[in-house]
Design an enzyme around this catalytic site. Structure first.
Site, PDB file in Angstrom:
ATOM      1  N   HIS A   1      -4.477 -34.616  17.202  1.00  0.00           N
ATOM      2  CA  HIS A   1      -3.318 -35.400  17.654  1.00  0.00           C
ATOM      3  C   HIS A   1      -2.229 -34.497  18.223  1.00  0.00           C
ATOM      4  O   HIS A   1      -1.078 -34.910  18.355  1.00  0.00           O
ATOM      5  CB  HIS A   1      -2.769 -36.238  16.499  1.00  0.00           C
ATOM      6  CG  HIS A   1      -3.741 -37.279  16.049  1.00  0.00           C
ATOM      7  ND1 HIS A   1      -3.683 -38.585  16.459  1.00  0.00           N
ATOM      8  CD2 HIS A   1      -4.843 -37.188  15.267  1.00  0.00           C
ATOM      9  CE1 HIS A   1      -4.685 -39.266  15.932  1.00  0.00           C
ATOM     10  NE2 HIS A   1      -5.415 -38.433  15.207  1.00  0.00           N
TER      11      HIS A   1
ATOM     12  N   GLY B   1      -5.004  -2.472   5.298  1.00  0.00           N
ATOM     13  CA  GLY B   1      -4.156  -3.584   4.843  1.00  0.00           C
ATOM     14  C   GLY B   1      -4.782  -4.947   5.060  1.00  0.00           C
ATOM     15  O   GLY B   1      -4.907  -5.751   4.135  1.00  0.00           O
ATOM     16  N   ARG B   2      -5.207  -5.222   6.291  1.00  0.00           N
ATOM     17  CA  ARG B   2      -5.703  -6.573   6.594  1.00  0.00           C
ATOM     18  C   ARG B   2      -7.121  -6.808   6.071  1.00  0.00           C
ATOM     19  O   ARG B   2      -7.684  -7.878   6.279  1.00  0.00           O
ATOM     20  CB  ARG B   2      -5.603  -6.842   8.092  1.00  0.00           C
ATOM     21  CG  ARG B   2      -6.268  -5.830   8.985  1.00  0.00           C
ATOM     22  CD  ARG B   2      -5.830  -6.015  10.438  1.00  0.00           C
ATOM     23  NE  ARG B   2      -6.341  -4.957  11.315  1.00  0.00           N
ATOM     24  CZ  ARG B   2      -5.765  -3.784  11.492  1.00  0.00           C
ATOM     25  NH1 ARG B   2      -4.667  -3.481  10.835  1.00  0.00           N
ATOM     26  NH2 ARG B   2      -6.286  -2.892  12.319  1.00  0.00           N
TER      27      ARG B   2
ATOM     28  N   LYS C   1       9.532  -1.200  14.731  1.00  0.00           N
ATOM     29  CA  LYS C   1      10.091  -0.766  13.438  1.00  0.00           C
ATOM     30  C   LYS C   1      11.077   0.368  13.666  1.00  0.00           C
ATOM     31  O   LYS C   1      12.174   0.385  13.100  1.00  0.00           O
ATOM     32  CB  LYS C   1       8.979  -0.210  12.543  1.00  0.00           C
ATOM     33  CG  LYS C   1       8.071  -1.204  11.908  1.00  0.00           C
ATOM     34  CD  LYS C   1       7.231  -0.471  10.848  1.00  0.00           C
ATOM     35  CE  LYS C   1       5.891  -1.124  10.642  1.00  0.00           C
ATOM     36  NZ  LYS C   1       4.997  -0.348   9.788  1.00  0.00           N
TER      37      LYS C   1
ATOM     38  N   GLU D   1      -4.631  -7.792  15.295  1.00  0.00           N
ATOM     39  CA  GLU D   1      -4.155  -6.451  14.959  1.00  0.00           C
ATOM     40  C   GLU D   1      -5.312  -5.452  15.065  1.00  0.00           C
ATOM     41  O   GLU D   1      -5.099  -4.271  15.333  1.00  0.00           O
ATOM     42  CB  GLU D   1      -3.551  -6.441  13.547  1.00  0.00           C
ATOM     43  CG  GLU D   1      -2.651  -5.251  13.284  1.00  0.00           C
ATOM     44  CD  GLU D   1      -1.745  -5.430  12.083  1.00  0.00           C
ATOM     45  OE1 GLU D   1      -0.585  -5.844  12.252  1.00  0.00           O
ATOM     46  OE2 GLU D   1      -2.188  -5.163  10.957  1.00  0.00           O
TER      47      GLU D   1
ATOM     48  N   GLU E   1      10.558  -4.538   4.694  1.00  0.00           N
ATOM     49  CA  GLU E   1      10.701  -5.932   4.254  1.00  0.00           C
ATOM     50  C   GLU E   1      10.372  -6.060   2.766  1.00  0.00           C
ATOM     51  O   GLU E   1      11.111  -6.686   2.000  1.00  0.00           O
ATOM     52  CB  GLU E   1       9.746  -6.852   5.050  1.00  0.00           C
ATOM     53  CG  GLU E   1      10.074  -6.995   6.515  1.00  0.00           C
ATOM     54  CD  GLU E   1       9.388  -5.957   7.389  1.00  0.00           C
ATOM     55  OE1 GLU E   1       9.050  -4.866   6.882  1.00  0.00           O
ATOM     56  OE2 GLU E   1       9.204  -6.229   8.586  1.00  0.00           O
TER      57      GLU E   1
ATOM     58  N   LYS F   1       0.837  -1.200   0.000  1.00  0.00           N
ATOM     59  CA  LYS F   1       0.000   0.000   0.000  1.00  0.00           C
ATOM     60  C   LYS F   1       0.877   1.257   0.000  1.00  0.00           C
ATOM     61  O   LYS F   1       0.682   2.168  -0.768  1.00  0.00           O
ATOM     62  CB  LYS F   1      -0.904  -0.043   1.229  1.00  0.00           C
ATOM     63  CG  LYS F   1      -1.902   1.076   1.324  1.00  0.00           C
ATOM     64  CD  LYS F   1      -2.867   0.819   2.480  1.00  0.00           C
ATOM     65  CE  LYS F   1      -3.737   2.029   2.737  1.00  0.00           C
ATOM     66  NZ  LYS F   1      -4.706   1.808   3.815  1.00  0.00           N
TER      67      LYS F   1
END
Ligand code: G6Q
Length: 538
Positions: free
Chosen positions: A383, A266-267, A503, A352, A211, A205
């Site tokens: 399991h 974003g999410r 950050k 978030e 990263e 965005k």
């Protein structure tokens, strides 16, 4: 007013004390119609919430709380584009992204659909060119590999949906996702790819995320090293962003950029151009089917009365356990291997959004907000961690997600899977009593260990089959559930300031690790020791 100072909240606190020990065995025993009364079907999803530790009065009080908080008006504020993301001064309008192209979506009298449609059409044209082999790489070969580079909201949604709908994907294309700054991610994802057949989608965005931009630069270097010509970039990179300037600076032409808008968080962005990798992999039609599934749930959420509104019911039940039973987490248990990334996706969406401790008036909340979300696909989880769910000391409400028809029908695999799906919920709810064990002649010394107390709550979400539509509805169900809870807790669900400090501090440490700066004096002793250790091996 603080949520926990509301009279409706206090009534719930009192009511909790009255019913907290009631057992699901008793509740089901008393009312044979409980399952019918506590289930509903909408937007292709069936929800059974009868195995929750609630009575009619609980639900009445929870809905009363929702009404007191004016949830219906808040839903309308969301859909009508009010700037409810106040700390970033933004509207929250991901629902526009999945609105039918021919249906206007007006915000302050302006129809947002022409702009959304323009991008959709551009996505369709590009996607068709790529998947049909018309888009040629620098050496004239068609594209075989699509590599999406993004992180967080620009990665988790597309990855999850790609995995979920793999059966609907074009198997002639190779899809890869790179997110982690750890070079291993990039190295391993590119190891077997030919650069001249590879197209990178840089999904960011802001186009400034450390990263993503570092991975994008390394991908460019990988490509140019093999193709040897700077002008190859244009044939091998597409940008998905809101930041045209930065995209141009990276060397991507405007015609190879797909835009979206600041009202897409974003999410919540996977049906925007951020989901372009999905349109390529799944095809244009399937991408629209996914959007249609989201839209059906959006409509249901906006239009249904609170007491028959799926996201509202799920949201309120979550509040009931989180705030009154003090449950710290909830488990999401999809009985479908294709949904293996669904819990990870939901972790971001929920944690978030609602992992906040300051309310909308700027005060400490003084009560619990967002829960911890975790889970794994069944039956693998059975399991692994189900022991704790059945006999541990913690209360973990569970959402079981399943499908009536399998995507891959082989032998009786699906019947075994779904037998377990039903059985686990039954075991959690009703347990196994001492009497039952005795009637099975279980040795006396083992009785305490083999008893299942039950009364462990779960929701069941079922659909006919895992399809683009049902997946879209499922994701939207959780998105809106999270919204409901944010309103109840009176927090801002659409910002994420909590990701900033780390950050910023990494930005100060990086030059030291790169040997460009001395380690500043005055660090805390642990940070100092860690950096010193790292530098020792540099
Ligand atoms: C999501 C967050 C966050 C964001 C990433 C990537 O809601 O805002 O996860 O999606 O930090 O950001 P960019 O898309 O700007 O690279």
């Amino acid at each position: 007013m603080k949520t926990n100072e509301r009279v409706e909240w206090q009534k719930l606190t009192k009511h909790y004390l009255q019913i907290k020990d009631l057992h699901l065995r008793t509740l089901f025993g008393k009312n044979p119609d409980r399952a019918a009364q506590m289930s509903l079907e909408h937007a292709g999803l069936f929800l059974d919430y009868s195995k929750n530790r609630v009575v009619e009065e609980t639900l009445r009080l929870l809905f009363e709380l929702a009404r007191g908080i004016e949830l219906e008006a808040e839903i309308e504020r969301l859909f009508s584009g009010k700037r409810i993301n106040q700390t970033e001064n933004r509207s929250v309008l991901h629902m526009v992204l999945r609105n039918p192209p021919d249906k206007p979506y007006l915000v302050d009298g302006v129809d947002l659909m022409p702009e959304v449609n323009r991008v959709l059409v551009k996505m369709e044209q590009l996607a068709r060119r790529i998947s049909s082999g018309q888009w040629l790489g620098f050496t004239g070969k068609p594209i075989k590999n699509i590599v999406n580079i993004g992180i967080g909201g620009s990665d988790l949604g597309p990855v999850m949906v790609y995995e979920a709908l793999k059966a609907y994907s074009n198997r002639n294309l190779v899809l890869r996702y790179i997110s982690n700054i750890d070079a291993t991610h990039l190295a391993e994802q590119l190891i077997d790819l030919e650069p001249d057949e590879t197209l990178f989608l840089i999904a960011s965005k802001t186009f400034t995320t450390q990263e993503t931009m570092t991975n994008a630069s390394s991908a460019k270097a990988w490509l140019l090293k093999r193709l040897g010509d700077e002008s190859a970039t244009g044939r091998h990179f597409i940008a998905i962003s809101t930041n045209a300037e930065k995209v141009a600076a990276f060397g991507i032409e405007p015609e190879n950029m797909l835009i979206f808008w600041d009202w897409v968080g974003g999410r919540y962005s996977l049906t925007s151009a951020i989901g372009f990798s999905l349109m390529i992999a799944l095809g244009v039609e399937n991408f629209h089917r996914l959007r249609a599934g989201f839209h059906r749930m959006d409509q249901h959420f906006r239009q249904s009365p609170l007491d028959v509104n799926m996201p509202v019911i799920l949201g309120l039940l979550g509040v009931w356990y989180n705030n009154f039973f003090d449950a710290q987490s909830y488990a999401v248990l999809p009985y479908d291997q294709y949904l293996s990334r669904f819990p990870a996706y939901l972790q971001q969406c929920d944690m978030e959004s609602n992992g906040k401790s300051v309310d909308r008036d700027g005060n400490r909340v003084g009560y619990q907000t967002g829960p911890i979300v975790w889970g794994e696909p069944g039956t693998n989880g059975q399991h692994a961690f189900y022991q704790l769910l059945h006999q541990g000391t913690k209360l973990v409400p569970c959402d079981f997600i399943g499908f009536a028809k399998p995507v891959n029908a082989i032998g009786i695999h699906h019947e075994i899977l779904m037998a377990n799906f039903v059985a686990q919920q039954k075991a959690l709810a009703f347990g196994k009593s001492l009497q039952e064990l005795k009637s099975e002649n279980v040795a006396d010394n083992l009785l305490p260990y083999r008893t299942f107390e039950g009364n462990r709550p779960s929701n069941t979400i079922l659909a006919e089959k895992l399809t683009p539509e049902s997946l879209g509805s499922l994701i939207a169900l959780y998105e809106h559930k999270i919204f409901v809870q944010g309103i109840i807790w009176n927090i801002f669900s659409f910002d994420q300031w909590g990701v900033e400090l780390g950050k910023q501090l990494a930005g100060n440490i990086l030059p030291v690790l790169c040997g460009e700066q001395e380690l500043a004096a005055g660090q805390d002793s642990s940070t100092h020791a860690l950096i010193t250790y790292l530098l020792k091996f540099h």
